[in-house]
Design a protein around this motif. Structure first.
Motif, PDB file in Angstrom:
ATOM      1  N   PRO A 114       0.803  -1.237   0.000  1.00 22.09           N
ATOM      2  CA  PRO A 114       0.000   0.000   0.000  1.00 22.09           C
ATOM      3  C   PRO A 114       0.828   1.276   0.000  1.00 22.09           C
ATOM      4  O   PRO A 114       0.321   2.341  -0.369  1.00 22.09           O
ATOM      5  CB  PRO A 114      -0.816  -0.133   1.294  1.00 22.09           C
TER       6      PRO A 114
ATOM      7  N   ARG B 228      -1.682   2.035  -5.652  1.00 22.35           N
ATOM      8  CA  ARG B 228      -2.992   2.631  -5.362  1.00 22.35           C
ATOM      9  C   ARG B 228      -4.019   1.584  -4.959  1.00 22.35           C
ATOM     10  O   ARG B 228      -4.853   1.830  -4.093  1.00 22.35           O
ATOM     11  CB  ARG B 228      -3.489   3.405  -6.593  1.00 22.35           C
ATOM     12  N   ARG B 229      -3.965   0.419  -5.594  1.00 19.20           N
ATOM     13  CA  ARG B 229      -4.922  -0.646  -5.295  1.00 19.20           C
ATOM     14  C   ARG B 229      -4.192  -1.978  -5.272  1.00 19.20           C
ATOM     15  O   ARG B 229      -3.185  -2.154  -5.961  1.00 19.20           O
ATOM     16  CB  ARG B 229      -6.024  -0.710  -6.367  1.00 19.20           C
TER      17      ARG B 229
ATOM     18  N   LEU C 218      -3.527  -7.174   5.278  1.00 16.08           N
ATOM     19  CA  LEU C 218      -4.232  -6.172   4.471  1.00 16.08           C
ATOM     20  C   LEU C 218      -5.745  -6.350   4.500  1.00 16.08           C
ATOM     21  O   LEU C 218      -6.476  -5.453   4.053  1.00 16.08           O
ATOM     22  CB  LEU C 218      -3.743  -6.214   3.020  1.00 16.08           C
TER      23      LEU C 218
ATOM     24  N   PRO D 261      -9.300   0.318  -1.178  1.00 17.96           N
ATOM     25  CA  PRO D 261      -8.333   0.001  -2.238  1.00 17.96           C
ATOM     26  C   PRO D 261      -8.006  -1.483  -2.347  1.00 17.96           C
ATOM     27  O   PRO D 261      -7.161  -1.864  -3.150  1.00 17.96           O
ATOM     28  CB  PRO D 261      -7.094   0.790  -1.794  1.00 17.96           C
ATOM     29  N   VAL D 262      -8.664  -2.313  -1.547  1.00 20.35           N
ATOM     30  CA  VAL D 262      -8.358  -3.745  -1.527  1.00 20.35           C
ATOM     31  C   VAL D 262      -9.520  -4.527  -2.147  1.00 20.35           C
ATOM     32  O   VAL D 262     -10.665  -4.409  -1.707  1.00 20.35           O
ATOM     33  CB  VAL D 262      -8.094  -4.241  -0.093  1.00 20.35           C
TER      34      VAL D 262
END
Length: 319
Positions: A89, A93-94, A110, A146-147
């Motif tokens: 991260p 970004r993702r 995460l 973002p995950v």
């Protein structure tokens, strides 16, 4: 141009390359390279897949990536690979995981406090091993900030199409799906368990009836209508259908209607009356009773929950 890295480690499933193909097709459709796709591994060089062939990769680095995708593998990821993902991260970004790679993201921490999914066959194991993860085992894919995580196997393609839609718009994602000869992109909230797959008819005759029914849900779909498709008498058809699927035609059709209605409730703005008409429930009250039997909640509650989750994901992405 968006930089996309696919993280490979020994035992990597070749299904992951189908996911990368979606980004390749997006480039072709755009007429220019909108995605720069790289294959990455701990030390670079050749990585052996679960089928026994090798894939050339670049070594991990601190380069910025718009997206990192961890693919499922038949083996455990090394501690170094998990550590790279834990730090990801900070320079991407993702980050996304397809199939069993959700375990790698969970090991890296995460997924703590996040919603996630994985292949249904190991979803409960994921929840047991990582209790801080909010596992939703009956989902095609989930974006929590973002995950991103997806269910098993071909669901990774649905995840890729959703990512492309986020980047390039709905029409671009639809064009990629058509180029991949996909009927449509399944919505993230759609069940991993397809009613057509669960019925598992043994003959082409009954399979053709189910395919017909799914394409004509707005019809009444009486036993007589379905028997005509099967070229059997109503009595012969009912007996054959129940023998092959373990369900009566009426119960099977209700499951198909419910599956289609839930997708429309979660992913469109159609009114409940319109959804009921399009899926053959005839009226909202009949559909409401069917939802309560199947899901324990009325259609409105399922729609509100889906929209609420989408709003939370959007807020997290903007944060």
């Amino acid at each position: 141009m968006r930089k996309v890295g696919f993280i490979l480690y020994p035992g990597y499933s070749p299904m992951g390359f189908a996911v990368s193909t979606a980004f390749e097709v997006a480039n072709l459709q755009a007429g220019e390279p909108v995605y720069d796709v790289r294959m990455l591994s701990e030390h670079g060089g050749l990585v052996r897949t679960s089928l026994g062939f090798d894939v050339a990769t670049e070594p991990f680095s601190g380069d910025h990536y718009d997206l990192l995708v961890v693919g499922g593998s038949m083996q455990e990821a090394s501690a170094e690979t998990v550590e790279f993902i834990r730090r990801a991260p900070g320079h991407c970004r993702r980050i996304a995981a397809t199939c069993l790679a959700a375990f790698v993201l969970a090991e890296a921490g995460l997924l703590d406090g996040r919603r996630a999914t994985t292949h249904w066959i190991r979803a409960r194991e994921l929840q047991a091993r990582y209790p801080k993860v909010r596992v939703e085992e009956d989902r095609i894919f989930i974006a929590d900030g973002p995950v991103w995580t997806s269910a098993g196997m071909t669901a990774g393609i649905d995840l890729a199409l959703a990512l492309i839609e986020e980047d390039l718009g709905l029409e671009a994602a639809r064009n990629v799906a058509r180029k991949l000869v996909l009927y449509h992109r399944r919505a993230g909230g759609q069940s991993q368990f397809s009613s057509l797959l669960e019925l598992e008819p043994k003959s082409d005759r009954i399979q053709s009836v189910l395919t017909y029914a799914k394409g004509h849900l707005s019809n009444r779909l009486s036993v007589e209508e379905l028997a005509e498709v099967a070229h059997l008498s109503p009595r012969q058809f009912s007996r054959a259908f129940q023998t092959e699927t373990g369900q009566t035609p009426a119960k099977a059709i209700e499951h198909l209607r419910l599956e289609a209605a839930r997708v429309l409730m979660e992913d469109t703005s159609h009114t409940i009356d319109v959804v009921a008409q399009q899926t053959g429930f005839a009226d909202r009250n009949r559909m409401r009773r069917a939802f309560l039997r199947a899901f324990g909640q009325p259609p409105q509650v399922i729609r509100r929950a889906a929209r609420g989750m989408a709003a939370v994901a959007e807020d997290l992405a903007e944060a």
